[in-house]
Enzyme design. Sequence first.
Site, PDB file in Angstrom:
ATOM      1  N   TRP A 216       0.900  -1.159   0.000  1.00 34.34           N
ATOM      2  CA  TRP A 216       0.000   0.000   0.000  1.00 34.34           C
ATOM      3  C   TRP A 216       0.936   1.204   0.000  1.00 34.34           C
ATOM      4  CZ3 TRP A 216      -0.965   4.439   2.716  1.00 34.34           C
ATOM      5  CH2 TRP A 216      -2.204   5.059   2.488  1.00 34.34           C
TER       6      TRP A 216
ATOM      7  N   LYS B 263     -19.830   3.266   4.818  1.00 33.90           N
ATOM      8  CA  LYS B 263     -19.848   1.960   4.143  1.00 33.90           C
ATOM      9  C   LYS B 263     -20.086   2.160   2.652  1.00 33.90           C
ATOM     10  CE  LYS B 263     -18.267  -0.141   6.273  1.00 33.90           C
ATOM     11  NZ  LYS B 263     -17.851   0.171   7.588  1.00 33.90           N
TER      12      LYS B 263
ATOM     13  N   GLU C  29     -16.996   4.047   0.832  1.00 35.73           N
ATOM     14  CA  GLU C  29     -15.695   3.385   0.745  1.00 35.73           C
ATOM     15  C   GLU C  29     -15.698   2.177  -0.185  1.00 35.73           C
ATOM     16  OE1 GLU C  29     -14.007   1.871   4.401  1.00 35.73           O
ATOM     17  OE2 GLU C  29     -15.903   1.051   5.060  1.00 35.73           O
TER      18      GLU C  29
ATOM     19  N   LYS D  38      -6.748  -2.480   5.038  1.00 31.85           N
ATOM     20  CA  LYS D  38      -7.524  -2.853   6.214  1.00 31.85           C
ATOM     21  C   LYS D  38      -6.996  -2.222   7.489  1.00 31.85           C
ATOM     22  CE  LYS D  38     -10.504  -5.454   8.493  1.00 31.85           C
ATOM     23  NZ  LYS D  38     -11.849  -4.864   8.530  1.00 31.85           N
TER      24      LYS D  38
END
Length: 600
Positions: A74, A477, A480, A595
Amino acid sequence: MCGITGYIGSKKTYEVLLDGLRRLEYRGYDSSGIAVQVGNSIKFLKRKGKIIELEKSPEIKNMVGTMGISHTRWATHGIPNEINAHPHLDCKKEIALVHNGIIENYHQLKEKLVREGHKFISATDTEVVAHLIEKYYKKNNFESAVVRAIEDIHGSFALAIIHKDSEKLIAARRGSPLIIGVGRNENFIGSDVPAILKFTKKVIYLNDDEIAILSPNNIIVKNLQGKIIRPKVNEIKWSLDQIEKGGFKHFMLKEIFEQPQAISNALSARIINNKIKLDLKINPKNLQRIFLVACGTAWHAGLVGKYIIEKLTRKSVEVDIASEFRYRNPIIGKGDLLIAVSQSGETADTLESIKLAKHQGAKTLGIVNAVGSSIAREVDEVIYLQAGPEIGVASTKAFTCQVICLLLFALYMGEKGGNKIEKIVIKDLQALPKLIKKILSKSKDIQKIAKKYVNAQSSLYLGRGINFPIALEGALKLKEISYIHAEGYPAGEMKHGPIALVDEKLPVIFIANDDHTLEKIISNMEEIKARQGKIITVTNVAAEKIKKVSDDIIGVPKTSEIISALINVVPLQILAYYVADLRGIDMDKPRNLAKSVTVE
Ligand code: M6R
């Protein structure tokens, strides 16, 4: 944020490393790479994009040998491309390493190393570490060269490193998570438990400024002064099927459907004879103020927690986003309690907030899912979610279990502080898994609603009281995982700005509960309708007035007001899931996200 794996043993190295990487892909997925010691040389392979790109390269089959490292990235420094992908190597390609974290002083280090003749090829911060180790390396002093390099570094790192001439695999950590998997005639390195669970359930959690020197039959852990540490070997309780999709299309959907079980587990053995059993030393009578600190979805759980704790304990609660809390010079100290809420237990800003609160004399409590994580180890006391692994990047079952744990904490503190617990709350709490199952059984109806709004460009989520944070969570929610702009607001704020967005194309999602705010919410709905907005209502009321103004209704079961938030969030998770799925998005790996956010 970035996933690391390492292996030393006699299995096919690339197969073990790829298996671990696939299971860590939720940590980052813009590029990946692998390096293996083959004979007296290092072979490496890097690819841009998801891990599948690495897997399908024919050269991967050459990555055999008895030890290797791998990485899924990432990006922090340098765009996602093959050059910036890990592993990074020194000038002579004798040392390879993978890194998670940020080397804050890499500019200064790089300038110096360049002056000394080192050739850099990437734009990353990580590459300096390979060149530093090269600088300090003298024949056979791999371990001390690593230690000297680490001493020069400021910032956070989890590192796995190999040298072409060394029979040892080295791991090191400061501020970024790293575990060692203990095998038989083989050993493993991973950023997180899923990386190694297929091979072993025995793990060592490395502490900051510790290095581990791995051979197939031995693991030596030392601090930077060279003192040998006897690490605790922990037994992981998770099973392999918990980290697999189990027939579901995505982890997110699986985890939404796991909520009844996850909630039962979170409640398990914590309510006995209508009394809350939590093994905590905190005494409400000695407590002045409570601070709830978290990020993202966990912050929304904290906002619900404020509502519940204040109601049940009559103690004042402040809720902060961790990245704001730690930089606002907060007034916190002796007599105060900081509660850190985190699924991963690794969120950098939340972790730093705990350290700050401790430094100023406050007590700390963690509400954490990942056992043995940095936050769980840093706090004075911890309540584990017991939700099982959450792999989907969008947090679902962790949210509901975070709220459950905050509710248990509030009931426990309320009772200890002399407040009477309403039996109905306990009863409704125990009935919750069944009620959520009812909502899950209607998920196909919610999918039909999702079809109608799949092309929306923007959306508004409105709720009041305990359902205001649910509006925030519903909006998060959706945005994203579907990339549709979504905003959550307290419904009462609507007329102070957001109403300007309303037109015939704007879906507005209302949470309308049978409580003292219902009439006000219905008026807000009328106001949206008068401006042609499309209304989707999540409600536990069968009122004609609601039917009249709503384009779509998602009915939910009735429960106590403080538990309603846990019911109302579920249809919003399902709605977001189906909108994203219909838009063809892999919501387990939404763009730009990872995450666990282990860097600031
Ligand atoms: O692991 P944590 O609970 O500390 O993570 C906090 C946030 O990064 C996380 O909730 C994030 O907002 C998720 N993408 C939400 O779905």
